[in-house]
Design a protein around this motif. Sequence first.
Motif, PDB file in Angstrom:
ATOM      1  N   GLY A 104     -35.900  31.826  22.739  1.00  0.00           N
ATOM      2  CA  GLY A 104     -35.838  31.749  24.194  1.00  0.00           C
ATOM      3  C   GLY A 104     -36.209  30.400  24.777  1.00  0.00           C
ATOM      4  N   SER A 105     -36.092  29.341  24.001  1.00  0.00           N
ATOM      5  CA  SER A 105     -36.425  28.002  24.503  1.00  0.00           C
ATOM      6  C   SER A 105     -35.467  27.593  25.611  1.00  0.00           C
ATOM      7  N   LEU A 106     -36.036  27.071  26.676  1.00  0.00           N
ATOM      8  CA  LEU A 106     -35.237  26.673  27.826  1.00  0.00           C
ATOM      9  C   LEU A 106     -34.244  25.579  27.466  1.00  0.00           C
ATOM     10  N   TRP A 107     -34.648  24.615  26.657  1.00  0.00           N
ATOM     11  CA  TRP A 107     -33.738  23.524  26.300  1.00  0.00           C
ATOM     12  C   TRP A 107     -32.538  24.042  25.509  1.00  0.00           C
ATOM     13  N   ALA A 108     -32.774  25.034  24.647  1.00  0.00           N
ATOM     14  CA  ALA A 108     -31.678  25.580  23.840  1.00  0.00           C
ATOM     15  C   ALA A 108     -30.690  26.333  24.729  1.00  0.00           C
ATOM     16  N   TRP A 109     -31.197  27.067  25.703  1.00  0.00           N
ATOM     17  CA  TRP A 109     -30.315  27.757  26.652  1.00  0.00           C
ATOM     18  C   TRP A 109     -29.527  26.751  27.475  1.00  0.00           C
ATOM     19  N   TYR A 110     -30.191  25.666  27.888  1.00  0.00           N
ATOM     20  CA  TYR A 110     -29.489  24.629  28.646  1.00  0.00           C
ATOM     21  C   TYR A 110     -28.388  24.003  27.799  1.00  0.00           C
ATOM     22  N   ALA A 111     -28.691  23.707  26.546  1.00  0.00           N
ATOM     23  CA  ALA A 111     -27.704  23.075  25.664  1.00  0.00           C
ATOM     24  C   ALA A 111     -26.513  24.007  25.439  1.00  0.00           C
ATOM     25  N   CYS A 112     -26.778  25.253  25.126  1.00  0.00           N
ATOM     26  CA  CYS A 112     -25.673  26.199  24.883  1.00  0.00           C
ATOM     27  C   CYS A 112     -24.858  26.427  26.144  1.00  0.00           C
ATOM     28  N   SER A 113     -25.521  26.554  27.272  1.00  0.00           N
ATOM     29  CA  SER A 113     -24.809  26.715  28.545  1.00  0.00           C
ATOM     30  C   SER A 113     -23.970  25.476  28.849  1.00  0.00           C
ATOM     31  N   GLY A 114     -24.514  24.308  28.543  1.00  0.00           N
ATOM     32  CA  GLY A 114     -23.777  23.071  28.769  1.00  0.00           C
ATOM     33  C   GLY A 114     -22.539  22.972  27.899  1.00  0.00           C
ATOM     34  N   TYR A 115     -22.675  23.323  26.628  1.00  0.00           N
ATOM     35  CA  TYR A 115     -21.510  23.288  25.739  1.00  0.00           C
ATOM     36  C   TYR A 115     -20.458  24.299  26.183  1.00  0.00           C
ATOM     37  N   LEU A 116     -20.894  25.469  26.618  1.00  0.00           N
ATOM     38  CA  LEU A 116     -19.971  26.478  27.132  1.00  0.00           C
ATOM     39  C   LEU A 116     -19.272  25.975  28.388  1.00  0.00           C
ATOM     40  N   PHE A 117     -20.028  25.328  29.284  1.00  0.00           N
ATOM     41  CA  PHE A 117     -19.451  24.760  30.501  1.00  0.00           C
ATOM     42  C   PHE A 117     -18.375  23.736  30.161  1.00  0.00           C
ATOM     43  N   LEU A 118     -18.658  22.850  29.199  1.00  0.00           N
ATOM     44  CA  LEU A 118     -17.679  21.829  28.816  1.00  0.00           C
ATOM     45  C   LEU A 118     -16.414  22.467  28.236  1.00  0.00           C
TER      46      LEU A 118
END
Length: 109
Positions: free
Chosen positions: A74-88
């Motif tokens: 549940g690390s916030l940075w990991a969620w941000y990274a995965c969400s960012g890759y999905l967004f791209l």
Amino acid sequence: MPNTLPPWFWIAYYLFLAVTIGVAIYSVFTRKEILSLLTIWVAITVPIVSLFNSIVAPAELNEFQHLVSELQQGSLWAWYACSGYLFLAVWWILLLLKIIARQKKIVTH
């Protein structure tokens, strides 16, 4: 020596980011697409966040394994990274669909 992903992966990864940033900048200046500004921001910040957090990864894990492990915790940075890759990925899909639709319109006229 810590585990890392193979060189071909890093070449493809950074090439993808460079092309994404280039196309997004082009979209901002030619088509005035505001969503492309967010794309530029995400394409720059996600790799930086991922890099800084992968530095502290255990030696037996590569970058992807560390990301998945941190995502499960549940690390916030990991969620941000995965969400960012999905967004791209979604941004590219929408861009390609828009280009295809535009080409069909040109052909039918």
